[in-house]
Design a protein around this motif. Structure first.
Motif, mmCIF file in Angstrom:
data_model
loop_
_atom_site.group_PDB
_atom_site.id
_atom_site.type_symbol
_atom_site.label_atom_id
_atom_site.label_comp_id
_atom_site.label_asym_id
_atom_site.label_seq_id
_atom_site.Cartn_x
_atom_site.Cartn_y
_atom_site.Cartn_z
ATOM 1 N N ALA A 1 -93.421 25.794 -22.765
ATOM 2 C CA ALA A 1 -92.287 24.875 -22.883
ATOM 3 C C ALA A 1 -92.565 23.805 -23.937
ATOM 4 O O ALA A 1 -91.712 23.521 -24.791
ATOM 5 C CB ALA A 1 -91.994 24.238 -21.524
ATOM 6 N N LEU A 2 -93.742 23.206 -23.880
ATOM 7 C CA LEU A 2 -94.097 22.190 -24.874
ATOM 8 C C LEU A 2 -94.193 22.797 -26.267
ATOM 9 O O LEU A 2 -93.807 22.163 -27.262
ATOM 10 C CB LEU A 2 -95.425 21.539 -24.493
ATOM 11 C CG LEU A 2 -95.438 20.753 -23.177
ATOM 12 C CD1 LEU A 2 -96.838 20.234 -22.873
ATOM 13 C CD2 LEU A 2 -94.433 19.610 -23.221
ATOM 14 N N ASN A 3 -94.672 24.037 -26.347
ATOM 15 C CA ASN A 3 -94.762 24.713 -27.631
ATOM 16 C C ASN A 3 -93.367 24.948 -28.223
ATOM 17 O O ASN A 3 -93.156 24.789 -29.426
ATOM 18 C CB ASN A 3 -95.498 26.041 -27.467
ATOM 19 C CG ASN A 3 -95.723 26.746 -28.786
ATOM 20 O OD1 ASN A 3 -96.002 26.112 -29.801
ATOM 21 N ND2 ASN A 3 -95.594 28.060 -28.780
ATOM 22 N N GLY A 4 -92.414 25.309 -27.377
ATOM 23 C CA GLY A 4 -91.047 25.491 -27.854
ATOM 24 C C GLY A 4 -90.457 24.204 -28.407
ATOM 25 O O GLY A 4 -89.767 24.213 -29.440
ATOM 26 N N LEU A 5 -90.731 23.091 -27.752
ATOM 27 C CA LEU A 5 -90.249 21.800 -28.251
ATOM 28 C C LEU A 5 -90.925 21.428 -29.573
ATOM 29 O O LEU A 5 -90.280 20.882 -30.474
ATOM 30 C CB LEU A 5 -90.511 20.720 -27.203
ATOM 31 C CG LEU A 5 -89.735 20.857 -25.880
ATOM 32 C CD1 LEU A 5 -90.246 19.865 -24.854
ATOM 33 C CD2 LEU A 5 -88.237 20.659 -26.109
ATOM 34 N N ALA A 6 -92.220 21.731 -29.679
ATOM 35 C CA ALA A 6 -92.934 21.433 -30.924
ATOM 36 C C ALA A 6 -92.394 22.274 -32.084
ATOM 37 O O ALA A 6 -92.214 21.769 -33.202
ATOM 38 C CB ALA A 6 -94.431 21.680 -30.744
ATOM 39 N N ILE A 7 -92.131 23.554 -31.832
ATOM 40 C CA ILE A 7 -91.585 24.418 -32.876
ATOM 41 C C ILE A 7 -90.210 23.936 -33.309
ATOM 42 O O ILE A 7 -89.869 23.944 -34.506
ATOM 43 C CB ILE A 7 -91.527 25.875 -32.385
ATOM 44 C CG1 ILE A 7 -92.940 26.425 -32.246
ATOM 45 C CG2 ILE A 7 -90.704 26.744 -33.339
ATOM 46 C CD1 ILE A 7 -93.002 27.831 -31.686
ATOM 47 N N SER A 8 -89.403 23.500 -32.363
ATOM 48 C CA SER A 8 -88.088 22.958 -32.707
ATOM 49 C C SER A 8 -88.220 21.740 -33.621
ATOM 50 O O SER A 8 -87.461 21.590 -34.587
ATOM 51 C CB SER A 8 -87.337 22.586 -31.424
ATOM 52 O OG SER A 8 -86.062 22.064 -31.725
ATOM 53 N N ILE B 1 -85.284 22.671 -21.102
ATOM 54 C CA ILE B 1 -83.996 21.986 -21.078
ATOM 55 C C ILE B 1 -84.070 20.702 -20.253
ATOM 56 O O ILE B 1 -83.429 19.691 -20.590
ATOM 57 C CB ILE B 1 -82.886 22.928 -20.562
ATOM 58 C CG1 ILE B 1 -81.510 22.386 -20.982
ATOM 59 C CG2 ILE B 1 -82.951 23.129 -19.066
ATOM 60 C CD1 ILE B 1 -80.374 23.352 -20.735
ATOM 61 N N PHE B 2 -84.872 20.685 -19.186
ATOM 62 C CA PHE B 2 -85.012 19.447 -18.402
ATOM 63 C C PHE B 2 -85.753 18.377 -19.206
ATOM 64 O O PHE B 2 -85.394 17.192 -19.150
ATOM 65 C CB PHE B 2 -85.731 19.740 -17.077
ATOM 66 C CG PHE B 2 -84.820 20.187 -15.976
ATOM 67 C CD1 PHE B 2 -83.927 19.302 -15.394
ATOM 68 C CD2 PHE B 2 -84.844 21.502 -15.526
ATOM 69 C CE1 PHE B 2 -83.072 19.704 -14.373
ATOM 70 C CE2 PHE B 2 -83.993 21.918 -14.511
ATOM 71 C CZ PHE B 2 -83.097 21.028 -13.932
ATOM 72 N N ILE B 3 -86.779 18.770 -19.934
ATOM 73 C CA ILE B 3 -87.476 17.802 -20.785
ATOM 74 C C ILE B 3 -86.532 17.261 -21.853
ATOM 75 O O ILE B 3 -86.515 16.048 -22.142
ATOM 76 C CB ILE B 3 -88.714 18.450 -21.435
ATOM 77 C CG1 ILE B 3 -89.754 18.787 -20.377
ATOM 78 C CG2 ILE B 3 -89.319 17.516 -22.489
ATOM 79 C CD1 ILE B 3 -90.977 19.516 -20.918
#
Length: 404
Positions: free
Chosen positions: A272-279, A81-83
């Motif tokens: 965290a980066l993986n979650g952003l990539a999946i999104s 969420i901060f990213i």
């Protein structure tokens, strides 16, 4: 006499031209351009999903994870969420966030709650099923993703694509067999209740991904970072509740980050980066691309484990790589390619000459796209040229003329 073209199931040449027209070069170029835009997100997802189990293994101390998995998940949500807030601040001028109403905000709680329930359901499942059954049944989420993809997103898949998804599930399940057998405790057996819970878990996992994609694509022009903030806010709420329930007492005695080392923090950042990539994959590609990225990452991880951790390659891995690769090729075959292969298999010079005739003089025989039918049993199909008489039967007669 000819049978009614609608009475049998082999498509006609006229339909084939319709398929080829729909797959025009301009359309194919647009689709290729869209895939090139999706490729960086998919490759990023493959790399990050590949690193995840490797980093988890490196974070172990004496073969055991010393830190709390629940606190790791909560920390991952906070970093995401901060990213997202930082990215939103940097892109708000070019793509301002939309005004969210209460209903929109509440909708993002659905996938967050589904993931929260599913993550806790895994602990109950492992109490009723052995490792082999759990790992193999978990591949059903690939199949359920394809089914829910059609139901909730109204995205139609061809029979070739459904078969490719089934092949992908079989390939990933094959890759898990050696590890499952090694991890299975002796004497543990699976119960019907545990199997049912595993199937429910697969459905929830597929539904969470499909619903997230639906939310992200309902407003295609909305800023993805603003959408992520709404989704991750609910993720923090549910994970915080779960953390306090499971580890609340230990927090005050051992501390929130007890047992963390450098590799443990690397796991948090990578997740965290993986979650952003999946999104981003769900926003700009789809869940099927996510499933294939996960399968590729699983196989790459298995390959990396050979030099990194001294694992021996086995036949299961080679078979899985072959099945997943062929599945990816089959899923991405378009109608133009399929029809072109079909034409090369059964087309003749006589077929090409017949295409030059006016449509009202052409034989209705041949092949083509779904929705149109071929002539009846008096006309040869398959390896014989369309419109030719079947051996042993009278040659078809044109109106006002003799045998062809």
């Amino acid at each position: 006499a000819r049978a009614d073209p609608s009475s049998v199931g082999v498509p006609t040449r006229r339909g084939a031209r319709a398929v080829l027209a729909s797959e025009s070069p301009r359309h194919s170029a647009r689709r290729a351009g869209a895939r090139m835009k999706q490729l960086p997100y998919i490759l990023a997802g493959v790399v990050l999903m590949t690193l995840q189990p490797v980093l988890v293994t490196l974070s172990k101390v004496d073969g055991q994870i010393q830190y709390s998995a629940v606190s790791s998940t909560l920390s991952t949500e906070v970093i995401k969420i901060f990213i997202s807030i930082g990215l939103l601040a940097s892109t708000a001028a070019q793509q301002p966030p939309s005004r969210a109403n209460l209903l929109d905000v509440l909708q993002y709680s659905v996938p967050a709650f589904v993931y929260f329930v599913n993550n806790n359901l895994v602990f109950a499942i492992l109490s009723y099923v052995d490792a082999t059954t759990f790992q193999l049944l978990s591949q059903l989420k690939t199949v359920f993703t394809g089914l829910l993809f059609r139901i909730f997103l109204s995205r139609s898949l061809t029979a070739f694509q459904y078969l490719a998804i089934m092949q992908l599930a079989c390939g990933t399940a094959t890759s898990q067999i050696p590890r499952c057998l090694d991890a299975m405790p002796k004497g543990q057996q699976s119960t019907l209740f545990g199997v049912a819970l595993s199937v429910v878990s697969c459905i929830l996992s597929a539904f969470g991904g499909i619903y997230s994609e639906k939310l992200l694509k309902n407003k295609p022009m909305d800023n993805i970072n603003w959408q992520n903030i709404q989704l991750y806010t609910w993720g923090i709420i549910f994970n915080l509740v779960g953390f306090l329930i499971q580890k609340g007492g230990a927090v005050f005695t051992k501390g929130l980050f007890s047992g963390y080392n450098g590799w443990a923090w690397a796991v948090v950042v990578n997740n965290a980066l993986n979650g952003l990539a999946i999104s981003a994959i769900l926003k700009y590609a789809d869940n099927i691309a996510r499933v294939y990225a996960h399968a590729c990452a699983m196989l790459v991880t298995m390959a990396l484990s050979v030099p990194l951790f001294g694992k021996d390659p086995n036949a299961h891995m080679l078979i899985a790589v072959l099945m997943v690769g062929l599945s990816a090729v089959q899923y991405n075959l378009d109608a133009r390619t399929i029809v072109a292969v079909d034409r090369g298999a059964i087309g003749t010079e006589e077929d090409e000459a017949e295409e030059l005739l006016p449509e009202d003089e052409q034989e209705p025989g041949g092949y083509a796209a779904v929705g149109e039918r071929s002539p009846g049993p008096d006309v040869a199909t398959g390896p014989l040229a369309p419109g030719r008489p079947v051996p042993g039967r009278a040659a078809p007669v044109r109106a006002g003329g003799g045998p062809r």
